[in-house]
Design a protein around this motif. Structure first.
Motif, PDB file in Angstrom:
ATOM      1  N   LEU A  34       0.836  -1.207   0.000  1.00 14.28           N
ATOM      2  CA  LEU A  34       0.000   0.000   0.000  1.00 14.28           C
ATOM      3  C   LEU A  34       0.865   1.250   0.000  1.00 14.28           C
ATOM      4  N   LEU A  35       1.887   1.262   0.881  1.00 15.81           N
ATOM      5  CA  LEU A  35       2.749   2.453   0.975  1.00 15.81           C
ATOM      6  C   LEU A  35       3.468   2.688  -0.348  1.00 15.81           C
ATOM      7  N   ALA A  36       3.961   1.592  -0.946  1.00 16.67           N
ATOM      8  CA  ALA A  36       4.671   1.736  -2.225  1.00 16.67           C
ATOM      9  C   ALA A  36       3.725   2.290  -3.285  1.00 16.67           C
ATOM     10  N   ALA A  37       2.484   1.762  -3.310  1.00 15.45           N
ATOM     11  CA  ALA A  37       1.520   2.238  -4.307  1.00 15.45           C
ATOM     12  C   ALA A  37       1.204   3.711  -4.092  1.00 15.45           C
ATOM     13  N   LEU A  38       1.073   4.112  -2.814  1.00 13.21           N
ATOM     14  CA  LEU A  38       0.751   5.520  -2.539  1.00 13.21           C
ATOM     15  C   LEU A  38       1.893   6.427  -2.976  1.00 13.21           C
ATOM     16  N   VAL A  39       3.134   5.976  -2.726  1.00 16.13           N
ATOM     17  CA  VAL A  39       4.292   6.776  -3.155  1.00 16.13           C
ATOM     18  C   VAL A  39       4.276   6.921  -4.669  1.00 16.13           C
ATOM     19  N   LEU A  40       3.955   5.819  -5.365  1.00  5.36           N
ATOM     20  CA  LEU A  40       3.892   5.871  -6.827  1.00  5.36           C
ATOM     21  C   LEU A  40       2.813   6.845  -7.299  1.00  5.36           C
ATOM     22  N   ILE A  41       1.622   6.767  -6.661  1.00  2.00           N
ATOM     23  CA  ILE A  41       0.530   7.670  -7.061  1.00  2.00           C
ATOM     24  C   ILE A  41       0.962   9.124  -6.871  1.00  2.00           C
ATOM     25  N   ALA A  42       1.526   9.413  -5.678  1.00  2.00           N
ATOM     26  CA  ALA A  42       1.938  10.794  -5.393  1.00  2.00           C
ATOM     27  C   ALA A  42       2.983  11.250  -6.412  1.00  2.00           C
ATOM     28  N   GLY A  43       3.962  10.365  -6.707  1.00  4.27           N
ATOM     29  CA  GLY A  43       5.000  10.711  -7.678  1.00  4.27           C
ATOM     30  C   GLY A  43       4.415  10.960  -9.047  1.00  4.27           C
ATOM     31  N   ALA A  44       3.442  10.114  -9.438  1.00  2.10           N
ATOM     32  CA  ALA A  44       2.833  10.266 -10.760  1.00  2.10           C
ATOM     33  C   ALA A  44       2.079  11.581 -10.849  1.00  2.10           C
ATOM     34  N   ILE A  45       1.344  11.920  -9.773  1.00  2.00           N
ATOM     35  CA  ILE A  45       0.582  13.178  -9.785  1.00  2.00           C
ATOM     36  C   ILE A  45       1.529  14.363  -9.923  1.00  2.00           C
ATOM     37  N   LEU A  46       2.616  14.347  -9.117  1.00  2.00           N
ATOM     38  CA  LEU A  46       3.568  15.467  -9.160  1.00  2.00           C
ATOM     39  C   LEU A  46       4.219  15.558 -10.531  1.00  2.00           C
ATOM     40  N   ALA A  47       4.612  14.389 -11.093  1.00  2.00           N
ATOM     41  CA  ALA A  47       5.273  14.385 -12.400  1.00  2.00           C
ATOM     42  C   ALA A  47       4.320  14.903 -13.468  1.00  2.00           C
ATOM     43  N   ALA A  48       3.047  14.473 -13.396  1.00  2.00           N
ATOM     44  CA  ALA A  48       2.088  14.892 -14.420  1.00  2.00           C
ATOM     45  C   ALA A  48       1.934  16.405 -14.430  1.00  2.00           C
ATOM     46  N   SER A  49       1.747  17.002 -13.233  1.00  3.14           N
ATOM     47  CA  SER A  49       1.537  18.449 -13.232  1.00  3.14           C
ATOM     48  C   SER A  49       2.830  19.171 -13.622  1.00  3.14           C
ATOM     49  N   HIS A  50       3.980  18.573 -13.315  1.00  6.19           N
ATOM     50  CA  HIS A  50       5.258  19.193 -13.692  1.00  6.19           C
ATOM     51  C   HIS A  50       5.402  19.199 -15.210  1.00  6.19           C
ATOM     52  N   LEU A  51       4.962  18.111 -15.856  1.00  2.42           N
ATOM     53  CA  LEU A  51       5.136  17.993 -17.302  1.00  2.42           C
ATOM     54  C   LEU A  51       4.081  18.805 -18.063  1.00  2.42           C
ATOM     55  N   ILE A  52       2.834  18.823 -17.543  1.00  2.00           N
ATOM     56  CA  ILE A  52       1.746  19.418 -18.314  1.00  2.00           C
ATOM     57  C   ILE A  52       1.695  20.935 -18.138  1.00  2.00           C
ATOM     58  N   GLY A  53       1.902  21.402 -16.913  1.00  2.00           N
ATOM     59  CA  GLY A  53       1.711  22.815 -16.637  1.00  2.00           C
ATOM     60  C   GLY A  53       2.702  23.702 -17.370  1.00  2.00           C
ATOM     61  N   PRO A  54       2.329  24.981 -17.583  1.00  2.00           N
ATOM     62  CA  PRO A  54       3.259  25.923 -18.218  1.00  2.00           C
ATOM     63  C   PRO A  54       4.342  26.352 -17.236  1.00  2.00           C
ATOM     64  N   ARG A  55       5.343  27.041 -17.737  1.00  2.00           N
ATOM     65  CA  ARG A  55       6.388  27.532 -16.826  1.00  2.00           C
ATOM     66  C   ARG A  55       6.767  28.952 -17.232  1.00  2.00           C
TER      67      ARG A  55
END
Lengths: 461, 137
Positions: free
Chosen positions: B13-34
């Motif tokens: 569960l902890l590993a999956a949650l870390v993955l979800i959090a990482g994926a969310i952060l990566a997605a907004s980092h890649l999609i958002g403007p800068r």
């Protein structure tokens, strides 16, 4: 010349009109609800062995719980805005979709499309770590919540053996301590965010949040101790089963411990009236002032998930967990799949009721001042918790306890005694409060009296 | 008995949650403007130019709260195993917990020892109260 009004894009106007139609929303909901059915039906040969093994069933249950919590978090944002609108006599979100129902979807898309900004002065690795940490820690509690007791599947194996699975992801010996540990660790997300932002608002917000969460951890622990003294187990499923077997939920015999844990739960989640950490008038947004886009969303998810897990803890410890009705042991020994489904739904229903209470309280009560907050914890709730623990210890030593095996008259006597003691303590607290000095007004007490000159003197100057 | 296998779902569960959090952060980092600018990089202080760093001294009472928390919370955690044991011994449902009864330590001993422990805790609490530690205004 009339101002030039841009003509609405026909495609956008069509989409907007369609999504505001309640029939479209109902159809979307129906599809989402029915879609898993054929999938399960088609994949049954593969799903069945997964359901039979406790390990895989645990993972399915955990995945389902995390899925529900994250999606509920999104729904709560809409629910809270609608409720606050109702309380303040406004309409609330009503633009996106019928009755604003698609607002969470729009919020999610917007979170993704906003700039993921890291300030120059921030401590970059910690700044990124903090929201992720808050998110992971707030959801980790899902692992030990006993959603239902157990299910014996209606089918049998090749040798006629039956399969029974437990409705809990991990049945740990440390049970409650695991939840307490992760509850205490949730301070890290907040304090790291405030420190890493290198912003004064964020820093002060984090300091306040830390002091507050640490202070309220102690009454929480004391309230739980009172329950342990009657449950005799730190396993959450044991505590729930002891309530379900007798039908006497802990809230009926330990209302004061329930109140302690509930109030400490409000404070732990930094919800109003304890939201000093994100007090808008003083600290802008508190510890997440510098956060934007999905990093901010993770803090939001963490706050609401923390509420869900906190409500699940209160439900399991005081409100009988999955037990559907008080004062009966109905369904307690029924391990069919439909009984399991009812218990699962009942557990979530109780969580939703508690979260409704959280929301009503948030929009009803004004915020505390910081010294009032700390005084409530250290001079109010901790002494009260210590009294409760001592009284409960004496009662346990004397054998006053609800026992499913005992005759109901004995249980009534024991429960009545405990309730009576609780009422006596409450009366004592009220008496002490009425004896204390007039409303304490903080620092102003120590200041010298300010003499306001009469109006004529001021005008003459 | 500590079974490591019991903790396997928790670890997953902890590993999956870390993955979800990482994926969310990566997605907004890649999609958002800068977009960045000199004014945007200033710490937000309601439009006022910030004076100095945020890493500054803060009130010692926050530190005091942390120390008090450590003392009280650890002492309360000590009481958890006692609470579970005490109920079982008082009920008589445990004949002999780790040789407890055979040494002559019954429910009375358990109650008295924790009573003394709690008395010390309460005495420390009263001392801190009278010393004015819980004075925040």
């Amino acid at each position: 010349m009339p101002p030039k009004v841009p003509r609405p894009d026909p495609a956008a106007a069509f989409i907007e009109r369609t999504l505001r139609d309640w029939r479209v929303i109902a159809a979307l909901g129906a599809v989402l609800l029915i879609a898993p059915v054929p999938l399960v039906w088609l994949g049954w040969p593969w799903i069945r062995p997964l359901l039979e093994s406790q390990f895989w069933f645990s993972l399915i249950l955990g995945g389902l719980a995390v899925f529900i919590v994250i999606h509920l978090d999104a729904a709560f944002i809409l629910a809270e805005r609608k409720l606050s609108a109702f309380i303040q006599d406004r309409k609330g979100p009503n633009r996106v979709g019928f009755w604003g129902l698609l607002q969470p979807v729009a919020d999610g898309i917007k979170f993704l499309l906003k700039e993921d900004y890291t300030p120059k002065q921030a401590d970059k690795p910690v700044f990124i770590l903090a929201p992720a940490l808050a998110f992971v820690i707030s959801l980790a509690g899902v692992a030990i919540i006993p959603w239902f007791d157990q299910i014996t599947w209606p089918w049998t194996g090749p040798d006629g053996e039956t399969y029974t699975v437990v409705g809990q992801m991990a049945s740990l010996d440390i049970g409650l301590l695991y939840l307490l540990a992760f509850g205490a660790m949730s301070v890290y997300g907040v304090v790291l965010a405030g420190w890493a932002s290198n912003n004064k608002y964020a820093f002060y917000g984090a300091m306040r949040a830390t002091a507050q969460m640490l202070s309220y951890e102690i009454p929480l622990g004391l309230g739980l101790l009172a329950v342990l003294l009657v449950a005799g187990s730190v396993r959450l499923e044991g505590i729930v089963e002891s309530q379900a077997a007798s039908g006497v939920w802990n809230v009926f015999v330990h209302p004061l411990a329930f109140l302690l844990v509930l109030i400490a739960g409000f404070a732990e989640t930094n919800r109003a009236p304890f939201d000093l950490a994100e007090c808008e008038q003083e600290l802008v947004a508190g510890y997440h002032t510098e956060y934007s886009s999905m990093k901010f969303a993770l803090f939001f998810l963490a706050e609401y998930s923390h509420m869900v897990i906190g409500s699940a803890l209160v439900t399991a410890l005081f409100l009988g967990g999955w037990a559907p009705l008080p004062f009966t042991s109905w369904l307690a020994d029924n391990h069919t799949w439909w009984a399991g489904l009812i218990k699962f739904s009942v557990f979530w229903g109780k969580i939703l009721l508690l979260i409704g209470l959280y929301m009503v309280v948030r929009w009803t009560l004004p915020r505390f001042r910081f010294d009032q907050l700390m005084r409530l914890a250290w001079k109010g709730m901790i002494p009260l918790g210590m009294v409760i623990v001592v009284v409960q210890g004496i009662a346990t030593g004397l054998g006053w306890r609800i026992d499913p095996a005992a005759p109901w008259t004995a249980n009534l006597l024991a429960g009545g005694l405990m309730l009576g003691i609780n009422i006596l303590i409450t009366l004592g607290v009220l008496w002490l409060m009425s004896r204390s000095r007039a409303p304490v007004t903080g620092r102003q007490d120590n200041l010298p009296d300010v003499i306001v000159p009469p109006a004529e003197a001021r005008l003459a100057r | 008995m500590l079974a490591v296998a019991e903790f396997a779902p928790v670890a997953i569960l902890l590993a999956a949650l870390v993955l979800i959090a990482g994926a969310i952060l990566a997605a907004s980092h890649l999609i958002g403007p800068r977009r960045s600018g000199p004014v945007k990089d200033i710490p937000y202080e309601s439009g006022v130019d910030p004076i100095g760093d945020a890493r500054r001294r803060f009130n010692v009472r926050f530190y005091l709260v942390a120390v008090l928390f450590l003392v009280f919370d650890v002492e309360i955690i000590f009481l958890y195993p006692w609470a579970v044991l005490f109920l079982k011994v008082a009920q008589g449902s445990i004949a002999d917990v780790a040789g407890f009864e055979s040494l002559g330590y019954g429910p009375g001993f358990l109650a008295a020892s924790v009573g003394f422990f709690f008395f010390l805790l309460a005495a420390g609490f009263v001392y801190e109260w009278r010393k004015g530690v819980f004075q925040w205004d």
